[in-house]
Write a protein that holds these residues in place. Sequence first.
Motif, mmCIF file in Angstrom:
data_model
loop_
_atom_site.group_PDB
_atom_site.id
_atom_site.type_symbol
_atom_site.label_atom_id
_atom_site.label_comp_id
_atom_site.label_asym_id
_atom_site.label_seq_id
_atom_site.Cartn_x
_atom_site.Cartn_y
_atom_site.Cartn_z
ATOM 1 N N LEU A 6 -32.323 -53.562 76.443
ATOM 2 C CA LEU A 6 -33.246 -53.232 77.529
ATOM 3 C C LEU A 6 -32.465 -53.046 78.830
ATOM 4 C CD1 LEU A 6 -36.379 -53.062 77.753
ATOM 5 C CD2 LEU A 6 -36.332 -55.431 78.556
ATOM 6 N N SER A 7 -32.728 -51.941 79.520
ATOM 7 C CA SER A 7 -32.017 -51.613 80.752
ATOM 8 C C SER A 7 -33.004 -51.099 81.800
ATOM 9 C CB SER A 7 -30.932 -50.570 80.482
ATOM 10 O OG SER A 7 -29.995 -51.049 79.533
ATOM 11 N N VAL A 8 -32.510 -50.948 83.033
ATOM 12 C CA VAL A 8 -33.376 -50.545 84.143
ATOM 13 C C VAL A 8 -32.691 -49.478 84.992
ATOM 14 C CG1 VAL A 8 -34.393 -51.319 86.336
ATOM 15 C CG2 VAL A 8 -34.635 -52.731 84.284
ATOM 16 N N LEU A 9 -33.451 -48.458 85.371
ATOM 17 C CA LEU A 9 -33.053 -47.505 86.406
ATOM 18 C C LEU A 9 -33.900 -47.801 87.634
ATOM 19 C CD1 LEU A 9 -31.833 -44.919 87.655
ATOM 20 C CD2 LEU A 9 -33.630 -43.628 86.481
ATOM 21 N N ASP A 10 -33.249 -48.197 88.735
ATOM 22 C CA ASP A 10 -33.961 -48.431 89.985
ATOM 23 C C ASP A 10 -33.630 -47.299 90.945
ATOM 24 O OD1 ASP A 10 -35.642 -50.594 91.464
ATOM 25 O OD2 ASP A 10 -34.104 -49.969 92.914
ATOM 26 N N ARG A 11 -34.645 -46.581 91.412
ATOM 27 C CA ARG A 11 -34.435 -45.388 92.228
ATOM 28 C C ARG A 11 -34.309 -45.685 93.722
ATOM 29 N NH1 ARG A 11 -38.178 -43.261 88.330
ATOM 30 N NH2 ARG A 11 -37.214 -41.604 87.076
ATOM 31 N N TRP A 43 -28.991 -49.051 86.374
ATOM 32 C CA TRP A 43 -28.514 -47.768 86.857
ATOM 33 C C TRP A 43 -29.188 -47.419 88.179
ATOM 34 C CZ3 TRP A 43 -28.384 -43.859 82.155
ATOM 35 C CH2 TRP A 43 -27.330 -44.218 81.309
ATOM 36 N N VAL A 44 -28.506 -46.560 88.961
ATOM 37 C CA VAL A 44 -29.058 -46.066 90.214
ATOM 38 C C VAL A 44 -29.053 -44.539 90.175
ATOM 39 C CG1 VAL A 44 -28.363 -48.112 91.505
ATOM 40 C CG2 VAL A 44 -26.773 -46.183 91.324
ATOM 41 N N SER A 45 -29.813 -43.918 91.086
ATOM 42 C CA SER A 45 -30.062 -42.478 90.970
ATOM 43 C C SER A 45 -29.519 -41.703 92.159
ATOM 44 C CB SER A 45 -31.568 -42.222 90.837
ATOM 45 O OG SER A 45 -32.250 -42.678 91.997
ATOM 46 N N GLU A 46 -29.580 -40.378 92.038
ATOM 47 C CA GLU A 46 -29.128 -39.476 93.099
ATOM 48 C C GLU A 46 -30.256 -38.549 93.528
ATOM 49 O OE1 GLU A 46 -26.165 -35.613 93.725
ATOM 50 O OE2 GLU A 46 -25.660 -37.073 92.178
ATOM 51 N N HIS A 47 -30.669 -38.679 94.770
ATOM 52 C CA HIS A 47 -31.656 -37.771 95.357
ATOM 53 C C HIS A 47 -31.209 -37.436 96.772
ATOM 54 C CE1 HIS A 47 -34.613 -38.290 92.110
ATOM 55 N NE2 HIS A 47 -34.228 -39.540 92.097
ATOM 56 N N HIS A 48 -31.417 -36.200 97.179
ATOM 57 C CA HIS A 48 -30.969 -35.766 98.496
ATOM 58 C C HIS A 48 -32.149 -35.254 99.319
ATOM 59 C CE1 HIS A 48 -26.754 -36.098 97.340
ATOM 60 N NE2 HIS A 48 -27.074 -35.487 96.202
ATOM 61 N N GLY A 49 -32.253 -35.745 100.556
ATOM 62 C CA GLY A 49 -33.267 -35.244 101.474
ATOM 63 C C GLY A 49 -34.685 -35.594 101.083
ATOM 64 N N VAL A 50 -34.890 -36.668 100.313
ATOM 65 C CA VAL A 50 -36.227 -37.069 99.871
ATOM 66 C C VAL A 50 -36.693 -38.255 100.720
ATOM 67 C CG1 VAL A 50 -37.625 -37.861 97.938
ATOM 68 C CG2 VAL A 50 -35.730 -36.293 97.532
ATOM 69 N N PRO A 51 -37.780 -38.127 101.485
ATOM 70 C CA PRO A 51 -38.212 -39.220 102.356
ATOM 71 C C PRO A 51 -38.481 -40.534 101.618
ATOM 72 C CG PRO A 51 -39.403 -37.191 102.857
ATOM 73 C CD PRO A 51 -38.636 -36.937 101.600
ATOM 74 N N GLY A 52 -38.883 -40.448 100.363
ATOM 75 C CA GLY A 52 -39.265 -41.655 99.638
ATOM 76 C C GLY A 52 -38.167 -42.289 98.815
ATOM 77 N N VAL A 53 -36.933 -41.779 98.897
ATOM 78 C CA VAL A 53 -35.842 -42.320 98.090
ATOM 79 C C VAL A 53 -34.617 -42.541 98.976
ATOM 80 C CG1 VAL A 53 -34.385 -42.010 96.052
ATOM 81 C CG2 VAL A 53 -36.695 -41.051 96.074
ATOM 82 N N ARG A 70 -21.970 -59.914 87.884
ATOM 83 C CA ARG A 70 -20.766 -60.321 87.160
ATOM 84 C C ARG A 70 -20.663 -59.751 85.756
ATOM 85 N NH1 ARG A 70 -20.142 -64.947 85.567
ATOM 86 N NH2 ARG A 70 -22.322 -65.617 85.586
ATOM 87 N N THR A 71 -21.793 -59.619 85.067
ATOM 88 C CA THR A 71 -21.742 -59.283 83.646
ATOM 89 C C THR A 71 -22.538 -58.032 83.270
ATOM 90 O OG1 THR A 71 -23.608 -60.762 83.215
ATOM 91 C CG2 THR A 71 -21.381 -61.679 82.967
ATOM 92 N N ILE A 72 -23.606 -57.731 83.971
ATOM 93 C CA ILE A 72 -24.460 -56.604 83.606
ATOM 94 C C ILE A 72 -23.697 -55.291 83.780
ATOM 95 C CG2 ILE A 72 -25.461 -56.281 85.919
ATOM 96 C CD1 ILE A 72 -28.190 -55.850 84.489
ATOM 97 N N ARG A 73 -23.936 -54.340 82.882
ATOM 98 C CA ARG A 73 -23.325 -53.025 83.027
ATOM 99 C C ARG A 73 -24.011 -52.285 84.176
ATOM 100 N NH1 ARG A 73 -19.727 -51.703 79.288
ATOM 101 N NH2 ARG A 73 -19.737 -49.580 80.169
ATOM 102 N N VAL A 74 -23.233 -51.467 84.866
ATOM 103 C CA VAL A 74 -23.723 -50.774 86.062
ATOM 104 C C VAL A 74 -23.364 -49.299 85.953
ATOM 105 C CG1 VAL A 74 -23.590 -50.615 88.580
ATOM 106 C CG2 VAL A 74 -23.413 -52.861 87.457
ATOM 107 N N GLY A 75 -24.309 -48.450 86.314
ATOM 108 C CA GLY A 75 -24.004 -47.023 86.227
ATOM 109 C C GLY A 75 -24.993 -46.177 86.982
#
Length: 328
Positions: A6-11, A43-53, A70-75
């Motif tokens: 189980l993983s998470v993408l936070d925008r 994971w984190v995301s890429e958005h450009h010029g978006v007021p809500g991100v 320390r331990t969780i994978r990051v990308g």
Amino acid sequence: MDPVRLSVLDRSRTREGHTHPEALRDTVRLARELERLGYHRVWVSEHHGVPGVAGSAPTVLAAAVAGATRTIRVGTGGVMLPNHRPLVVAEQFGVLESLFPGRIDMGLGRSVGFTDGVRRALGRDKGDAEDFEAQLAELLGWFRGTSPTGVHARPAEGLTVPPFVLAMGEGAGIAARAGLPMVIGDLRNREKMRRGIDHYRDRFRPSVWAPEPYVVVSGTIAVAGTPEEARRLLIPEAWSMAHSRTHGTFPPLPPAERVEVLTMTGKERDFYESGLTGHIAGTEEQVAHELETLLKETGAQEILVTTSTYDREALLDSYRRLAAITSG
């Protein structure tokens, strides 16, 4: 249900009454909690010029997240490769992997800016997305030291940073031909998603990056004490999407209680109601049943949760409940 990765993408979604810096710090704080709860990656995301991100520089934010954990994978979910030179992307991930060895993922997408203005600012146009497969091959070549230029990517060359392809449009075929893991959504169109997964598995070519197909299914999942509470988690994002479809701008997330008393036009209401459907939301028992069905239908090895909402405490509670029902 059986344990599942189980993983998470936070925008890094911004919220009404809160700043962009707060949204970025919220992402870092959430990553610490997800690590404590046993999530596999964030994971984190890429958005450009978006007021809500607020998340416009994913490798920079990934460094902050990795430095706070320390331990969780990051990308990244993902770096939009058509926006960048592959050499620069390789260098950035080489630095990340050097600083946080064995913890970095390289999620890659083929989108360019959402508007003409953003694309002009980036020096790109819609057609650049059509070069994604070649850009991907060039990027992977920098890690393998196979660039015909005679240039060497430092410190990327010789490092192994797991690449993932975000399968939008032609992404499933590209991931299969490159022999890479694939991230696919969304949960709202299961039939289309299954076709993409079948296409990927049927055409997968083993590579140095992945000996066999690896499928990550992504989408919105909300867990709460009652079905009504779970549904309220979906309201802010559903309204922001409806607003963007009717007004052309993607706003910060509003509180659910403000949305519930809004007077909407017919078109806004249609988009809003549509935005509330097709996700996995409910109590622990309901969500466990839906996830079991999803995993049986797709054979996915991993679930990437992409939920955004205004109430960060309720969101964290949802992640706690989800972790409990998927840990076996």
